[in-house]
Scaffold this active site. Sequence first.
Site, mmCIF file in Angstrom:
data_model
loop_
_atom_site.group_PDB
_atom_site.id
_atom_site.type_symbol
_atom_site.label_atom_id
_atom_site.label_comp_id
_atom_site.label_asym_id
_atom_site.label_seq_id
_atom_site.Cartn_x
_atom_site.Cartn_y
_atom_site.Cartn_z
ATOM 1 N N ARG A 96 0.868 -1.190 0.000
ATOM 2 C CA ARG A 96 0.000 0.000 0.000
ATOM 3 C C ARG A 96 0.897 1.230 0.000
ATOM 4 O O ARG A 96 1.785 1.359 0.842
ATOM 5 C CB ARG A 96 -0.880 -0.021 1.254
ATOM 6 C CG ARG A 96 -1.762 1.226 1.469
ATOM 7 C CD ARG A 96 -2.833 1.324 0.411
ATOM 8 N NE ARG A 96 -3.933 2.193 0.804
ATOM 9 C CZ ARG A 96 -3.918 3.525 0.756
ATOM 10 N NH1 ARG A 96 -2.822 4.159 0.346
ATOM 11 N NH2 ARG A 96 -4.978 4.215 1.113
ATOM 12 N N ASP A 101 -4.117 8.534 -0.859
ATOM 13 C CA ASP A 101 -5.376 7.806 -0.988
ATOM 14 C C ASP A 101 -5.908 8.063 -2.391
ATOM 15 O O ASP A 101 -6.251 9.199 -2.740
ATOM 16 C CB ASP A 101 -6.367 8.311 0.061
ATOM 17 C CG ASP A 101 -7.440 7.306 0.408
ATOM 18 O OD1 ASP A 101 -7.348 6.154 -0.056
ATOM 19 O OD2 ASP A 101 -8.362 7.663 1.170
ATOM 20 N N GLU A 104 -11.388 5.164 -5.662
ATOM 21 C CA GLU A 104 -11.685 3.740 -5.699
ATOM 22 C C GLU A 104 -12.076 3.255 -7.090
ATOM 23 O O GLU A 104 -12.770 3.952 -7.838
ATOM 24 C CB GLU A 104 -12.830 3.426 -4.735
ATOM 25 C CG GLU A 104 -12.500 3.629 -3.277
ATOM 26 C CD GLU A 104 -11.485 2.629 -2.785
ATOM 27 O OE1 GLU A 104 -11.795 1.423 -2.767
ATOM 28 O OE2 GLU A 104 -10.380 3.049 -2.415
ATOM 29 N N ARG A 144 -1.203 -5.885 4.171
ATOM 30 C CA ARG A 144 -0.322 -5.299 3.173
ATOM 31 C C ARG A 144 0.798 -4.538 3.875
ATOM 32 O O ARG A 144 0.616 -4.014 4.978
ATOM 33 C CB ARG A 144 -1.103 -4.328 2.270
ATOM 34 C CG ARG A 144 -2.228 -4.975 1.501
ATOM 35 C CD ARG A 144 -3.035 -3.948 0.722
ATOM 36 N NE ARG A 144 -3.648 -2.943 1.598
ATOM 37 C CZ ARG A 144 -4.551 -2.048 1.196
ATOM 38 N NH1 ARG A 144 -4.940 -2.034 -0.066
ATOM 39 N NH2 ARG A 144 -5.065 -1.182 2.042
#
Length: 224
Positions: A96, A101, A104, A144
């Site tokens: 990650r 961020d 999605e 992750r």
Amino acid sequence: MVLEEIPAEVGRVGLVGSVGGLAAFLLYSRCLRRFPSSHDIPSSYFKGKKFLRGVVTHVGDGDNFQFLHMPLMRHMLRMGRKVGKKEAEGQTFGVRLAGIDAPECAHFGNPDQPFGPEAKQWLRDTLQDKTVMVQLFHRDQYNRAVCMVWRKGFWTWENVSYKILDEGLATVYTSMGAVYGEEGKEAFDVREQEARRRKVGMWSQKKSSFVSPKDYKRALRSND
């Protein structure tokens, strides 16, 4: 009872064998040993203290990918060859990207967030089948490895989190477990603000229709 003295030749052979065994162990642990999962990585490697070299085998979203650890000797023996499915099978773990961020992509029946596919495609174009260095910070709730990821640029190694922020395809990550490396959160904020100013990527949307990845995921959870 008198014990016989060990001949000097035998002692030297034993010493050489011990030294040789230690050298072989060090060679294996430093240059050949592969970590096939995040759980195989010693805890001492995390908190930004260690880097791993490896190859990106699959991009899952705009902020995560599958990583095949490729220690120095394995990297040299690879000689630029593409990693095959057989070599990667059961040997990769999720990474990650730290500090960011991305919007999605479609998952579990949920639709794509605007610019989710674009972020994923950018990361794929940038990292797929490429050698990267990952700086380990911690494991997340999905096991992750949360890492600062570095790719080889023309002159030096480049921070991938910075680059995707520059493209306007991610926001600064501010939720639980956020880490920003030595330069701190300010370096991330500056890049996000500059992408906003230039209205690139996500920031090209109207303010009335913009939803951050954080708020988008929160809305999905509330609808479950």
